[in-house]
Write a protein that holds these residues in place. Structure first.
Motif, PDB file in Angstrom:
ATOM      1  N   TYR A  19     -54.138  -8.738 -18.727  1.00 19.75           N
ATOM      2  CA  TYR A  19     -55.143  -9.044 -19.456  1.00 19.75           C
ATOM      3  C   TYR A  19     -55.862  -7.871 -19.925  1.00 19.75           C
TER       4      TYR A  19
ATOM      5  N   LYS B 244     -61.477  -9.023 -24.767  1.00 14.84           N
ATOM      6  CA  LYS B 244     -62.256 -10.283 -24.907  1.00 14.84           C
ATOM      7  C   LYS B 244     -62.441 -10.539 -26.269  1.00 14.84           C
TER       8      LYS B 244
ATOM      9  N   SER C 226     -65.413 -12.805 -13.234  1.00 11.77           N
ATOM     10  CA  SER C 226     -64.595 -11.526 -13.804  1.00 11.77           C
ATOM     11  C   SER C 226     -63.118 -12.196 -14.216  1.00 11.77           C
TER      12      SER C 226
HETATM   13  C1  DP6 Z   1     -56.033  -4.168 -16.007  1.00  6.71           C
HETATM   14  O1  DP6 Z   1     -60.954  -8.812 -14.633  1.00  6.71           O
HETATM   15  O2  DP6 Z   1     -61.626  -6.526 -14.088  1.00  6.71           O
HETATM   16  O3  DP6 Z   1     -56.463  -5.534 -13.918  1.00  6.71           O
HETATM   17  O4  DP6 Z   1     -63.029  -9.653 -16.890  1.00  6.71           O
HETATM   18  O5  DP6 Z   1     -64.193  -7.614 -17.590  1.00  6.71           O
HETATM   19  O6  DP6 Z   1     -64.330  -8.246 -15.211  1.00  6.71           O
HETATM   20  P1  DP6 Z   1     -63.440  -8.356 -16.381  1.00  6.71           P
HETATM   21  O7  DP6 Z   1     -62.212  -7.289 -16.267  1.00  6.71           O
HETATM   22  P2  DP6 Z   1     -61.201  -7.656 -15.139  1.00  6.71           P
HETATM   23  O8  DP6 Z   1     -59.869  -6.768 -15.689  1.00  6.71           O
HETATM   24  C2  DP6 Z   1     -58.801  -6.747 -15.278  1.00  6.71           C
HETATM   25  C3  DP6 Z   1     -57.856  -5.945 -16.110  1.00  6.71           C
HETATM   26  C4  DP6 Z   1     -56.573  -5.547 -15.656  1.00  6.71           C
HETATM   27  C5  DP6 Z   1     -55.425  -6.551 -15.890  1.00  6.71           C
HETATM   28  C6  DP6 Z   1     -55.274  -7.745 -15.228  1.00  6.71           C
HETATM   29  O9  DP6 Z   1     -55.823  -8.048 -14.101  1.00  6.71           O
HETATM   30  O10 DP6 Z   1     -54.795  -8.822 -16.002  1.00  6.71           O
END
Ligand code: DP6
Length: 353
Positions: A18, A21, A154
């Motif tokens: 992920y 956004k 998150s």
């Molecule tokens: C690289 O869930 O920490 O770990 O939604 O802004 O709180 P927010 O971000 P977050 O992002 C995780 C990014 C990642 C990839 C993943 O876990 O999918």
């Protein structure tokens, strides 16, 4: 009687990342993602929530230290959403139910791993918070509803409400009601896959996921290619690999997606570097290990997969039978990494979920 509940949630590590956004307030992603939820015993957040009519305001402690609950912030949104569900699903239905939705809550959360290690503590933290309030409020609701709320704490947290192999479908609705996690397969489907966490550095990362991914959305053209042309097929392919317990294919896709995520970070302006020299050296070691394993006389299949989140620490997925060999290889190649010698520096999270 005290109104109190304690719940734990595990860490998850994404294989399809992920990153980006389309709605920063609701936390709606630009692409779907897929992760493995690690074993509860090794890496988890445990959260206790208490409601009391005598409490003056909502308060939060993280690892024993009180933190501000910013009005309108993510924590306050999650608490407000849970109170709303309590009112709608319990109090409005049963007039004799205590009006807990009108009480303030005190919340204490602990991680059984070093927060500074940069291991997705927000994912397990918001999942545990949501689950603990759901227990406190005796909510008769499915994990989907909790996943929708944890997501607003998150993004990655929405996946930690399920064990095993978990997809977060990006969804298309502006309301975000179709943007929650679903279990692709339970941990029992493929218990043979283990995770090894190599703490390369335990100092806090430079660019947070939240601000980093926003900058990527604003400046990277490679991200647009990834969203449109790469992730949808990878989600299908890795789900099929998981259902078929095909580690070779799972590993190929996981490593490719980690590398594309870090390429997208590099394509951001100004560029973001999450991996360091040790991270890259671990990639080289795993790639060489797989190159040898891929020779026909050695079976022709990959034996390990690395993946990196928004920091330098490696997570290596592998079938249990390969783990001993992988650990001794990592220890041998990186004698200068003191962290690999202590129990938090290098350890396995057995099983998935
Ligand atoms: C690289 O869930 O920490 O770990 O939604 O802004 O709180 P927010 O971000 P977050 O992002 C995780 C990014 C990642 C990839 C993943 O876990 O999918």
């Amino acid at each position: 009687a005290p109104y109190i509940a304690t719940t734990s949630a595990p860490v998850n590590i994404a294989c399809i990342k992920y990153w980006g956004k389309r709605d920063t307030k609701l936390i709606l992603p630009t692409n779907s993602s897929l992760s493995v939820t690690l074993d509860q015993d090794h890496l988890r957040s445990t959260t206790t929530s208490r409601a009391d009519s005598a409490f003056e305001k909502d308060r939060l402690w993280l690892n024993g230290v009180e933190e501000d609950i910013k009005p309108g912030g993510r924590m306050s949104t999650c608490i407000a959403e849970m109170k709303r569900l309590r009112k709608e699903l319990v109090e409005d239905v049963d007039a004799s139910a205590p009006a807990l939705s009108t009480f303030a809550v005190h919340i204490a959360s602990y991680n059984n791993f070093p927060t500074a290690a940069g291991l997705a503590s927000s994912a397990s933290g918001f999942a545990a918070l949501t689950a603990s309030l759901a227990a406190l409020y005796a909510l008769p609701c499915p994990p989907t509803a909790l996943s929708l709320i944890a997501r607003q704490g998150s993004g990655s947290a929405c996946r930690s409400l399920y064990g095993g192999f978990v997809a977060w479908n990006a969804g298309t609705l502006p309301s975000g009601l179709d943007s929650h996690a679903v279990q692709v397969a339970p941990e029992t489907h493929w218990p043979d896959i283990h995770a090894l966490i190599c703490v390369v550095s335990d100092t806090k990362k430079g660019t947070s996921s939240t601000s980093g991914m926003q900058r990527t959305v604003e400046t990277s053209s490679l991200l647009q290619h990834r969203i449109k042309n790469v992730v949808p097929q990878r989600m299908k392919d890795i789900s099929a690999a998981i259902l078929a317990r095909d580690f070779d294919r799972f590993a190929e896709i996981t490593m490719a997606d980690s590398n594309q995520f870090h390429a997208v970070a590099l394509d951001t302006s100004p560029p973001i570097f999450y991996m360091n020299d040790v991270s890259r050296a671990i990639i080289a070691v795993v790639e060489e290990y797989n190159r040898v394993a891929l020779l026909p006389e050695n079976g022709g299949k990959r034996k390990a997969a690395y993946t990196y989140d928004a920091g330098p620490n490696a997570v290596i997925y592998a079938p249990a039978a390969n783990m001993k060999e992988i650990i001794s290889m990592i220890v041998r190649y990186f004698p200068q990494q003191d962290a690999f010698k202590d129990p938090f520096g290098l350890f396995g999270a057995a099983g998935a979920g």
